[in-house]
Design an enzyme around this catalytic site. Structure first.
Site, PDB file in Angstrom:
ATOM      1  N   LYS A 160      18.239  27.466  15.892  1.00 32.46           N
ATOM      2  CA  LYS A 160      18.841  28.106  16.855  1.00 32.46           C
ATOM      3  C   LYS A 160      20.109  27.630  16.988  1.00 32.46           C
ATOM      4  CE  LYS A 160      15.710  31.262  18.072  1.00 32.46           C
ATOM      5  NZ  LYS A 160      15.729  32.688  18.112  1.00 32.46           N
ATOM      6  N   LYS A 200      10.672  43.229  14.548  1.00 30.74           N
ATOM      7  CA  LYS A 200       9.650  42.401  15.425  1.00 30.74           C
ATOM      8  C   LYS A 200       9.145  43.704  16.437  1.00 30.74           C
ATOM      9  CE  LYS A 200      12.847  38.599  16.649  1.00 30.74           C
ATOM     10  NZ  LYS A 200      13.768  38.154  17.714  1.00 30.74           N
TER      11      LYS A 200
END
Length: 352
Positions: free
Chosen positions: A174, A271
């Site tokens: 990230k 997702k």
């Protein structure tokens, strides 16, 4: 299906440690679990409300409440009654699970997806499925590699996280759009030199940051850059070089989004909390492959119940990022099996 009893509840699952991305941090996973019963069989599903899309536990529970008394409710009707999101995901997956319980079949049988042992699939076959358009129902293998996420932090702390996860084959980092991003990736690469690296910017970059940092990432063998720019400003990707494939996450929710992604992205992150369940996710995977995109199967931070339906899609993907349960302090019973960075199929006691 007639006479269904639908119930929904909030569950809170503590994380092992603070999880940070460019938009904020959390110490727990808040999920909504839906159960659907015909009086004899019970199906379960899990959804994670996403603050980025103005979802909350309360809003998800309210959406599910709004369809509880709809007669003859089934997966196809749910697609029309609820928008794509966590509520529809939890309900859709619970209905899939209920269908398996009633039929006595596993979910891949109902979805017409054959199962193949990973020992029967050569490396060449695996790479071919990633680079060529796949069929709508490509065989799923019983073991797949999944990435493990290193959350946003200082280069030193991210390097420590990478060393602790050095046996994981793929690390997803990230990043936050600041000058430290390059140092973060360099530190992780030094801490886990054998790991494959994926990058997730969570919409935090500017075009200038992209131009400055991407060539250096190419030298560090970064394989993928996920959602560098805000979803409403990603047209700039049409003007930039893509030495590393760029993946749409926040920019793609359902099949309706696919046409606008052409010339901007090479990969789509599927997702279930974005698609609103397995039903639409299967459609999105098919449409994306037909349109020439590769796939990353991703997740929110949740339990094995939330990962299990997405695991069905993983074998047709170039990358798999279903590590949500690994970030939890504990998982639920009959959890998915993670072994040396590989993820197995769900047991029938868990889902499907």
């Amino acid at each position: 299906m007639t006479g269904l009893l639908i119930e929904a509840r909030e569950e809170v699952w503590p994380l092992k440690e603070v999880f940070r991305i460019s938009r904020g941090s959390r110490t727990e996973a808040q999920v909504v679990v839906v159960t659907v019963s015909d009086g004899e069989h019970v199906g379960h599903g899990e959804g994670v409300p996403i603050k980025r899309y103005k979802q909350s536990i309360a809003s998800v529970l309210a959406q599910i409440e709004s369809v509880k008394s709809v007669p003859d409710l089934d997966r196809h009707l749910v697609q029309k009654l609820l928008p794509a999101g966590a509520a529809r995901n939890a309900l859709d997956c619970a209905l899939w699970d209920l269908e398996t319980k009633i039929s006595g079949k596993r979910v891949w049988e109902l979805a017409n997806i054959p199962i193949m042992s990973c020992s029967r699939r050569s490396v060449g076959d695996a790479h071919a499925s990633h680079s060529e358009a796949a069929t709508a129902r490509e065989p799923t293998v019983d073991q797949v590699e999944t990435s493990f996420t290193i959350s946003l932090d200082t280069p030193e702390k991210m390097a420590a996280g990478a060393k602790a996860a050095a046996t994981k084959p793929i690390l997803k980092l990230k990043l936050g759009g600041e000058n430290l991003d390059l140092s973060r990736v360099q530190a992780v690469h030094a801490g886990a030199p054998n790991a494959r690296l994926l990058i997730d910017a969570n919409e935090s970059w500017s075009p200038e940051h992209y131009r400055k940092i991407v060539p250096a990432f190419q030298e560090l063998a970064v394989e993928l850059i996920e959602q560098p720019f805000p979803a409403d400003a990603d047209e700039v990707l049409e003007t930039l070089d893509h030495p590393i494939p760029v993946c749409a996450d926040e920019s793609c929710h359902t099949t309706a989004d696919v046409p606008r992604l052409k010339n901007r992205y090479e990969v789509i992150n599927v997702k279930l909390d974005k698609t609103g369940g397995l039903t639409e996710a299967l459609r999105l995977c098919e449409r994306a492959r037909e349109s020439g995109f590769k796939l990353l199967i991703g997740c929110m931070v949740g339990t094995s119940l939330g990962m299990a339906p997405a695991r069905l899609l993983a074998s047709a993907a170039a990358w798999v990022d279903l590590d949500g349960p690994l970030l939890l302090a504990r998982d639920r019973e009959h959890a998915l099996a993670y072994t040396n960075g590989r993820l197995g199929l769900p047991s029938s006691q868990l889902w499907g």
